[in-house]
Motif scaffolding. Structure first.
Motif, short mmCIF file in Angstrom:
data_model
loop_
_atom_site.label_atom_id
_atom_site.label_comp_id
_atom_site.label_asym_id
_atom_site.label_seq_id
_atom_site.Cartn_x
_atom_site.Cartn_y
_atom_site.Cartn_z
N GLY A 214 0.79 -1.22 0.00
CA GLY A 214 0.00 0.00 0.00
C GLY A 214 0.83 1.28 0.00
N TYR A 215 0.11 2.39 0.01
CA TYR A 215 0.75 3.71 -0.04
C TYR A 215 1.49 4.00 1.26
N CYS A 216 2.62 4.67 1.12
CA CYS A 216 3.43 5.00 2.30
C CYS A 216 4.11 6.35 2.10
N GLU A 217 4.05 7.18 3.13
CA GLU A 217 4.81 8.43 3.17
C GLU A 217 5.15 8.69 4.63
N ALA A 218 6.43 8.65 4.97
CA ALA A 218 6.84 8.77 6.37
C ALA A 218 8.06 9.68 6.47
N GLN A 219 8.02 10.60 7.41
CA GLN A 219 9.14 11.50 7.65
C GLN A 219 10.28 10.76 8.36
N TRP A 228 27.38 16.10 13.07
CA TRP A 228 28.22 14.97 12.67
C TRP A 228 27.45 13.88 11.92
N LEU A 229 26.11 14.00 11.85
CA LEU A 229 25.29 12.98 11.18
C LEU A 229 24.56 13.59 9.99
N THR A 230 24.69 12.94 8.82
CA THR A 230 24.02 13.40 7.61
C THR A 230 23.16 12.26 7.07
N LEU A 231 21.87 12.55 6.78
CA LEU A 231 20.95 11.57 6.20
C LEU A 231 20.74 11.88 4.73
N SER A 232 20.62 10.84 3.90
CA SER A 232 20.48 11.04 2.45
C SER A 232 19.08 11.45 2.03
N ALA A 233 18.10 11.31 2.92
CA ALA A 233 16.72 11.68 2.59
C ALA A 233 16.01 12.11 3.86
N ASN A 250 20.52 6.21 3.49
CA ASN A 250 21.93 6.16 3.87
C ASN A 250 22.25 7.26 4.87
N PHE A 251 23.20 7.00 5.74
CA PHE A 251 23.66 8.04 6.65
C PHE A 251 25.19 8.05 6.70
N THR A 252 25.74 9.21 7.03
CA THR A 252 27.19 9.42 7.11
C THR A 252 27.54 10.02 8.46
#
Length: 385
Positions: A214-219, A228-233, A250-252
């Motif tokens: 089904g449909y999904c949209e989640a923050q 110090w933390l970077t998320l790709s989305a 992904n995270f850095t």
């Protein structure tokens, strides 16, 4: 000369019937004799919704016309009706199962499938989602809902105005009781990284899994959004998920932005959270190979260097009965420095005179790198054991 006449053997053209109709439906069955003699028989049905012409016959090949009348079946539009046809003859008997669907209003898709009710539409959407989204906002679908007596027409009218058709259609199916709300879970909820001080950037991946297609949209929300933390989305959407209903962000981690030796951050996705932990070990770990030594013995100082490079090690003991081969050593990640324990004759005599069971001293360890210095003291116990 005596002989036996071969008996008739009944053969019917159809083993089952599937009827889909908006009004009365007409079809044919053929009965044949595969044996000898003359085939005779009659045909009837459990329900009065099916009639036959002729309903009796005598002959070795007979075409029988059947008529299905939905009004006599007593089923509402969009529902399925099941009954049986019985064929009796001198060549045997047969039952033919019949499944009939009264489609007062039906949509024929480009693939040739018939959608006569909401359940048909839901099943079609599982294999043809894009085509189903187009049908969902079409006037023909609106007429179908009226024909089957859909109880939430006002809600549908609002849903079909939603520009996000995938979301609108998913809410429609939930409202209609055909599916539950799609939920997310995280396959791994803890990420721990133990890294030396000069390590480069660290990469990881948070994996989310949907409960269905089904449909999904989640923050995707970090608790404190540290530098110090970077998320790709910043969110998951339906198109992110693969055939196994999984999506990844992904995270850095940038250790250069972490001043203390420990950092922790939680990342929230709906009712789930993933914990990302960074730990930088102490620069220098120094230990003895044993807790105690005899008055004449050998030992080892073990150096665990977590700085990521070579480090100069200086050793000093204020009591001369512990001796090292050199004063300074160069240690990599792991290094062993041997030493000897031996009392002089004078110290040994004094120990015996004072009846000292053991002696205590300390080994001072100093580690040096350009711009950095680490000091550790190792207590040493020497005696007769």
């Amino acid at each position: 000369m005596n002989y036996e006449q071969p008996l008739p053997v009944l053969d019917i053209s159809d083993e089952a019937l599937l009827i889909e109709t908006k009004d009365s439906a007409v079809g044919v069955l053929t009965v044949k004799n595969l044996g000898g003699g003359l085939l005779k028989g009659f045909i009837t049905a459990r329900s009065g919704a099916l009639t036959f012409t002729p309903d009796t016959w005598e002959g070795n090949s007979q075409t029988i016309t059947y008529t299905f009348n939905p009004s006599r079946a007593g089923i509402p539009p969009g529902q399925t009706f099941q009954t049986k046809i019985y064929v009796c003859s001198n060549g045997g008997e047969a039952e033919i199962p019949v499944t009939a669907k009264f489609t007062k209003m039906a949509i024929t898709t480009r693939e040739g499938q018939t959608i006569a009710n909401i359940d048909d539409f839901y099943q079609y959407s599982l294999t043809n989602p894009l085509q189903a989204q187009r049908i969902f906002t079409d006037s023909e679908f609106y007429m179908l809902l009226l024909a089957v007596g859909y109880p939430y027409m006002e809600v549908y009218e609002n849903l079909h105005k939603d520009a996000n058709r995938e979301r609108a259609m998913d809410n429609f199916f939930i409202l209609s009781g055909l599916k539950d709300k799609t939920t997310l879970t995280l396959t791994n909820k803890t990420f721990t990284f133990d890294c030396p001080g000069d390590s480069g950037k660290i990469y990881g991946q948070i994996v989310a899994e949907k409960s269905d297609r089904g449909y999904c949209e989640a923050q995707i929300i970090p608790e404190t959004a540290p530098s110090w933390l970077t998320l790709s989305a910043s969110r998951f959407i339906s198109s992110d998920f693969d055939a196994e209903n999984r999506a990844r962000v992904n995270f850095t981690i940038d250790p250069m932005r972490i001043l203390p030796r420990y950092a922790r951050e939680r990342v929230f996705v709906e009712d789930n959270s993933a914990e990302i932990i960074f730990r930088r070990p102490v620069p220098l770990t120094v230990r003895l190979n044993r807790e105690t030594y005899r008055y004449e013995d050998k030992g080892v100082v073990e150096i665990l260097n977590h700085t990521g490079g070579d480090i100069a090690i200086e050793l000093f003991c204020p009591d001369n009965y512990i001796r090292f081969a050199a004063r300074t050593y160069s240690a990599g990640a792991y290094y062993e420095i041997p030493f000897t324990v031996k009392l002089s004759a004078f110290m040994n005599a004094g120990r015996i005179f004072r009846k000292t069971p053991f002696m205590r001293t300390v080994i001072e360890v100093k580690g040096r790198k350009p711009g950095e210095e680490y000091r550790v003291k190792l207590p040493v116990t020497v005696g007769e054991w």
